[in-house]
Design a protein around this motif. Structure first.
Motif: not given
Length: 76
Positions: A50-76
Protein backbone atom coordinates in the motif's frame (compact mmCIF):
# COMPACT_ATOMS: atom_id res chain seq x y z
CA UNK A 1 9.95 -6.91 -11.81
CA UNK A 2 6.57 -5.50 -12.68
CA UNK A 3 4.06 -3.48 -10.68
CA UNK A 4 0.31 -3.17 -11.15
CA UNK A 5 -2.61 -1.88 -9.17
CA UNK A 6 -4.09 -4.67 -7.08
CA UNK A 7 -6.92 -6.38 -8.90
CA UNK A 8 -5.82 -5.24 -12.36
CA UNK A 9 -4.36 -7.51 -15.03
CA UNK A 10 -2.31 -4.87 -16.86
CA UNK A 11 1.06 -3.90 -15.41
CA UNK A 12 1.59 -0.15 -15.12
CA UNK A 13 5.26 -0.07 -14.17
CA UNK A 14 8.29 -2.25 -14.73
CA UNK A 15 11.90 -1.95 -13.65
CA UNK A 16 15.06 -3.93 -13.06
CA UNK A 17 17.12 -4.26 -9.91
CA UNK A 18 20.75 -3.23 -9.65
CA UNK A 19 23.58 -5.70 -8.91
CA UNK A 20 22.60 -5.71 -5.21
CA UNK A 21 18.92 -6.40 -5.92
CA UNK A 22 17.82 -2.84 -5.12
CA UNK A 23 15.33 -0.78 -7.11
CA UNK A 24 13.41 2.47 -6.81
CA UNK A 25 10.15 3.50 -8.41
CA UNK A 26 7.63 6.26 -7.63
CA UNK A 27 3.91 5.50 -7.64
CA UNK A 28 0.84 7.59 -6.73
CA UNK A 29 -0.18 7.55 -3.04
CA UNK A 30 -3.25 5.90 -1.58
CA UNK A 31 -3.32 2.90 -3.89
CA UNK A 32 -2.61 -0.78 -3.21
CA UNK A 33 -0.14 -2.35 -5.62
CA UNK A 34 1.09 -5.84 -6.42
CA UNK A 35 4.83 -6.23 -7.02
CA UNK A 36 5.61 -9.28 -9.16
CA UNK A 37 9.10 -10.75 -9.49
CA UNK A 38 9.93 -12.91 -12.50
CA UNK A 39 13.32 -14.43 -13.23
CA UNK A 40 14.19 -17.22 -15.63
CA UNK A 41 14.57 -20.60 -13.87
CA UNK A 42 12.93 -19.28 -10.67
CA UNK A 43 9.37 -19.32 -9.34
CA UNK A 44 7.32 -16.18 -9.84
CA UNK A 45 6.61 -14.33 -6.58
CA UNK A 46 4.48 -11.36 -5.61
CA UNK A 47 3.81 -9.06 -2.66
CA UNK A 48 1.06 -6.53 -2.00
CA UNK A 49 2.10 -3.01 -1.01
CA UNK A 50 0.00 0.00 0.00
CA UNK A 51 1.50 3.32 -1.07
CA UNK A 52 0.83 6.07 1.44
CA UNK A 53 2.36 9.45 2.23
CA UNK A 54 3.47 8.36 5.72
CA UNK A 55 6.05 5.98 4.24
CA UNK A 56 8.78 7.55 2.15
CA UNK A 57 10.04 4.11 1.18
CA UNK A 58 9.07 0.48 1.61
CA UNK A 59 11.45 -2.44 2.03
CA UNK A 60 10.50 -5.67 0.32
CA UNK A 61 12.36 -8.96 0.56
CA UNK A 62 12.09 -11.85 -1.85
CA UNK A 63 13.96 -15.14 -1.66
CA UNK A 64 14.29 -16.67 -5.11
CA UNK A 65 13.31 -20.34 -5.32
CA UNK A 66 14.42 -22.51 -8.21
CA UNK A 67 11.63 -24.00 -10.30
CA UNK A 68 13.83 -26.92 -11.33
CA UNK A 69 13.45 -30.16 -9.38
CA UNK A 70 16.30 -30.89 -6.98
CA UNK A 71 18.68 -33.66 -8.03
CA UNK A 72 19.59 -36.51 -5.70
CA UNK A 73 22.59 -35.53 -3.62
CA UNK A 74 22.14 -31.75 -4.02
CA UNK A 75 22.44 -29.76 -0.78
CA UNK A 76 19.16 -28.28 0.46
Amino acid sequence: MKIRRKGEKKFRYDTYTNSRGEFAIRVPDGIEYEVVIRQKNYKEQSQDVVANTADVQKRLSFKLESNKPAKAGDPK
